[in-house]
Design an enzyme around this catalytic site. Structure first.
Site, PDB file in Angstrom:
ATOM      1  N   TYR A  53      39.659  45.969  29.772  1.00  0.00           N
ATOM      2  CA  TYR A  53      40.981  45.753  29.682  1.00  0.00           C
ATOM      3  C   TYR A  53      41.593  45.598  28.172  1.00  0.00           C
ATOM      4  O   TYR A  53      42.558  46.071  27.673  1.00  0.00           O
ATOM      5  CB  TYR A  53      41.641  44.818  30.545  1.00  0.00           C
ATOM      6  CG  TYR A  53      41.329  44.669  31.923  1.00  0.00           C
ATOM      7  CD1 TYR A  53      40.993  45.720  32.471  1.00  0.00           C
ATOM      8  CD2 TYR A  53      41.932  43.565  32.498  1.00  0.00           C
ATOM      9  CE1 TYR A  53      40.552  45.754  33.577  1.00  0.00           C
ATOM     10  CE2 TYR A  53      41.515  43.574  34.131  1.00  0.00           C
ATOM     11  CZ  TYR A  53      41.035  44.544  34.540  1.00  0.00           C
ATOM     12  OH  TYR A  53      40.823  44.499  36.024  1.00  0.00           O
ATOM     13  N   HIS A 111      31.514  44.299  37.018  1.00  0.00           N
ATOM     14  CA  HIS A 111      32.880  44.818  37.093  1.00  0.00           C
ATOM     15  C   HIS A 111      32.637  46.186  38.315  1.00  0.00           C
ATOM     16  O   HIS A 111      33.498  46.153  39.407  1.00  0.00           O
ATOM     17  CB  HIS A 111      33.202  45.628  35.734  1.00  0.00           C
ATOM     18  CG  HIS A 111      34.852  45.975  36.021  1.00  0.00           C
ATOM     19  ND1 HIS A 111      35.890  45.569  35.021  1.00  0.00           N
ATOM     20  CD2 HIS A 111      35.728  46.127  37.020  1.00  0.00           C
ATOM     21  CE1 HIS A 111      36.840  45.953  35.221  1.00  0.00           C
ATOM     22  NE2 HIS A 111      37.007  46.131  36.341  1.00  0.00           N
TER      23      HIS A 111
HETATM   24  P1  NAP Z   1      49.333  45.742  41.260  1.00  0.00           P
HETATM   25  O1  NAP Z   1      49.083  44.179  41.178  1.00  0.00           O
HETATM   26  O2  NAP Z   1      49.180  46.078  42.890  1.00  0.00           O
HETATM   27  O3  NAP Z   1      50.655  46.412  40.835  1.00  0.00           O
HETATM   28  C1  NAP Z   1      51.064  45.960  39.522  1.00  0.00           C
HETATM   29  C2  NAP Z   1      52.251  46.725  39.403  1.00  0.00           C
HETATM   30  O4  NAP Z   1      53.332  46.311  40.455  1.00  0.00           O
HETATM   31  C3  NAP Z   1      52.963  46.698  37.883  1.00  0.00           C
HETATM   32  O5  NAP Z   1      53.543  48.318  37.977  1.00  0.00           O
HETATM   33  C4  NAP Z   1      53.845  45.690  37.960  1.00  0.00           C
HETATM   34  O6  NAP Z   1      55.107  45.914  37.220  1.00  0.00           O
HETATM   35  C5  NAP Z   1      54.505  45.827  39.432  1.00  0.00           C
HETATM   36  N1  NAP Z   1      54.914  44.605  40.150  1.00  0.00           N
HETATM   37  C6  NAP Z   1      54.478  43.514  40.090  1.00  0.00           C
HETATM   38  N2  NAP Z   1      55.163  42.489  40.760  1.00  0.00           N
HETATM   39  C7  NAP Z   1      56.159  43.290  41.235  1.00  0.00           C
HETATM   40  C8  NAP Z   1      57.240  42.890  42.185  1.00  0.00           C
HETATM   41  N3  NAP Z   1      57.072  41.437  42.530  1.00  0.00           N
HETATM   42  N4  NAP Z   1      58.097  43.821  42.398  1.00  0.00           N
HETATM   43  C9  NAP Z   1      58.082  45.066  42.266  1.00  0.00           C
HETATM   44  N5  NAP Z   1      56.900  45.275  41.391  1.00  0.00           N
HETATM   45  C10 NAP Z   1      55.862  44.575  40.762  1.00  0.00           C
HETATM   46  O7  NAP Z   1      48.182  46.576  40.725  1.00  0.00           O
HETATM   47  P2  NAP Z   1      46.857  46.307  39.835  1.00  0.00           P
HETATM   48  O8  NAP Z   1      47.258  45.873  38.350  1.00  0.00           O
HETATM   49  O9  NAP Z   1      46.035  47.520  39.796  1.00  0.00           O
HETATM   50  O10 NAP Z   1      46.002  45.143  40.228  1.00  0.00           O
HETATM   51  C11 NAP Z   1      46.107  43.783  40.005  1.00  0.00           C
HETATM   52  C12 NAP Z   1      45.200  43.324  39.327  1.00  0.00           C
HETATM   53  O11 NAP Z   1      43.947  43.215  39.730  1.00  0.00           O
HETATM   54  C13 NAP Z   1      44.961  43.928  37.799  1.00  0.00           C
HETATM   55  O12 NAP Z   1      45.867  43.631  36.862  1.00  0.00           O
HETATM   56  C14 NAP Z   1      43.547  43.357  37.542  1.00  0.00           C
HETATM   57  O13 NAP Z   1      43.585  42.407  36.827  1.00  0.00           O
HETATM   58  C15 NAP Z   1      42.673  43.606  38.951  1.00  0.00           C
HETATM   59  N6  NAP Z   1      42.294  44.674  39.076  1.00  0.00           N
HETATM   60  C16 NAP Z   1      40.552  44.911  39.034  1.00  0.00           C
HETATM   61  C17 NAP Z   1      40.104  46.018  39.634  1.00  0.00           C
HETATM   62  C18 NAP Z   1      38.356  45.812  39.343  1.00  0.00           C
HETATM   63  O14 NAP Z   1      37.767  47.109  39.543  1.00  0.00           O
HETATM   64  N7  NAP Z   1      38.040  44.838  39.432  1.00  0.00           N
HETATM   65  C19 NAP Z   1      40.911  47.218  39.530  1.00  0.00           C
HETATM   66  C20 NAP Z   1      42.050  47.059  39.343  1.00  0.00           C
HETATM   67  C21 NAP Z   1      42.835  46.005  39.227  1.00  0.00           C
HETATM   68  P3  NAP Z   1      55.103  45.220  35.903  1.00  0.00           P
HETATM   69  O15 NAP Z   1      53.844  45.079  35.312  1.00  0.00           O
HETATM   70  O16 NAP Z   1      56.199  45.813  35.248  1.00  0.00           O
HETATM   71  O17 NAP Z   1      55.515  43.854  36.027  1.00  0.00           O
END
Ligand code: NAP
Length: 278
Positions: A53, A111
């Site tokens: 990241y 990862h």
């Molecule tokens: P997510 O958490 O499902 O969605 C994030 C998106 O939703 C962002 O655009 C955010 O906007 C928005 N959001 C957040 N809260 C909200 C709310 N209450 N209402 C409306 N929109 C909202 O997606 P993700 O980032 O893919 O997954 C979360 C975390 O999981 C990642 O950040 C990472 O730490 C981890 N991850 C791990 C892997 C892996 O391979 N291990 C892969 C993907 C993700 P804003 O940012 O503008 O607030």
């Protein structure tokens, strides 16, 4: 009479809170540090980052800036695919700790089970890091049941958690069953399906019924399934909205409506992901 404590019976330094803050694509260092600080001061105690990241230093800055003790924060990072050889796991993790500005992390994940990941070679380095006190627990991410079986055979230390994509559009029943039958916790990434859950009519109906947001419904559904969720949120409003999900209890009718959603969508599917996802 008090029971004598051994290293095996000693309580873990920090339990894993069921709601954490994700940080993927939170790339602007100031914004990233600020969202981590905001979340911690609101009550979050679990932060998720990864070497790939590129924001470990900013996450560390946010933790340092928050009015919260480091030992009260459950901090997780992940070893990237190019660092899966034994010595690279060690050196890249030392670099991660340096960037994060901490002596140890609570959870270190593999990862992806890809590139030069090898259960014995890679996980022996994780065990070494644990023996040295640089990590508290070993985790894996994007593992299917057969990867989990091989990992659990390869190392004596427990595999504490498997972090995978999971949300109402990808309920991951097989992995949930696996987690229930073992001690491997399930940590859900993309718990809002990267925003897609906001547009699902069944989720909108439940949100309207409880007068809450769709994001809260998705996070409460995961919590009630025994899954730890790590939504990424940058703005204070989103950070706060997601935190409020802890106060939402879905009833059986709500859960059944969400379980019945007839639409499957995986958001994260890189070419190096497990073949079985095709
Ligand atoms: P997510 O958490 O499902 O969605 C994030 C998106 O939703 C962002 O655009 C955010 O906007 C928005 N959001 C957040 N809260 C909200 C709310 N209450 N209402 C409306 N929109 C909202 O997606 P993700 O980032 O893919 O997954 C979360 C975390 O999981 C990642 O950040 C990472 O730490 C981890 N991850 C791990 C892997 C892996 O391979 N291990 C892969 C993907 C993700 P804003 O940012 O503008 O607030």
């Amino acid at each position: 009479m008090a029971t004598e404590q051994t290293p095996e019976s000693a309580p873990l330094a920090q339990e894993m809170p069921t709601l954490g803050l994700g940080t993927w694509q939170n790339e602007d260092p100031q914004q990233c540090a600020e969202s981590v600080r905001t979340a911690l001061e609101m009550g979050y105690r679990h932060v998720d980052t990864a070497q790939i990241y590129g924001n470990e230093a900013a996450v560390g800055d946010g933790i340092a800036a928050a009015d919260v003790d480091r030992e009260d924060v459950f901090l997780a990072t992940k070893v990237w695919n190019t660092n899966h050889a034994h010595d690279d796991v060690i050196s890249s993790t030392e670099e991660s700790l340096d960037k994060l500005g901490v002596d140890s992390v609570d959870l270190l994940y593999v990862h992806w089970p890809s590139a030069n990941y090898d259960p014995e070679d890679t996980l022996s380095a994780f065990a070494e890091l644990k023996d040295r006190g640089l990590i508290d627990r070993i985790g894996v991410s994007n593992f299917e049941p057969h990867h989990l079986d091989a990992a659990r055979d390869a190392v004596d230390d427990p595999i504490f958690a498997n972090q995978v994509e999971i949300h109402p559009l990808l309920p991951q029943e097989e992995l949930r069953e696996y987690a229930e039958g073992t001690d491997v916790e399930l940590v859900g990434y993309s718990p809002l399906a990267r925003g897609q859950v906001l547009d699902v009519p069944e989720i909108q109906d439940v949100a309207e019924k409880h007068d809450v947001s769709e994001a809260q419904v998705s996070l409460a559904w995961l919590r009630q399934k025994g899954v730890t969720a790590i939504p990424k949120a940058t703005s204070r409003d989103h950070v706060a909205d997601n935190w409020a999900s802890l106060g939402l209890e879905l009833d059986d009718e709500d859960v059944a409506a969400i379980d019945g959603i007839d639409r499957t969508e995986r958001q994260v599917n890189p070419g190096f992901g497990p073949d079985s996802w095709d």
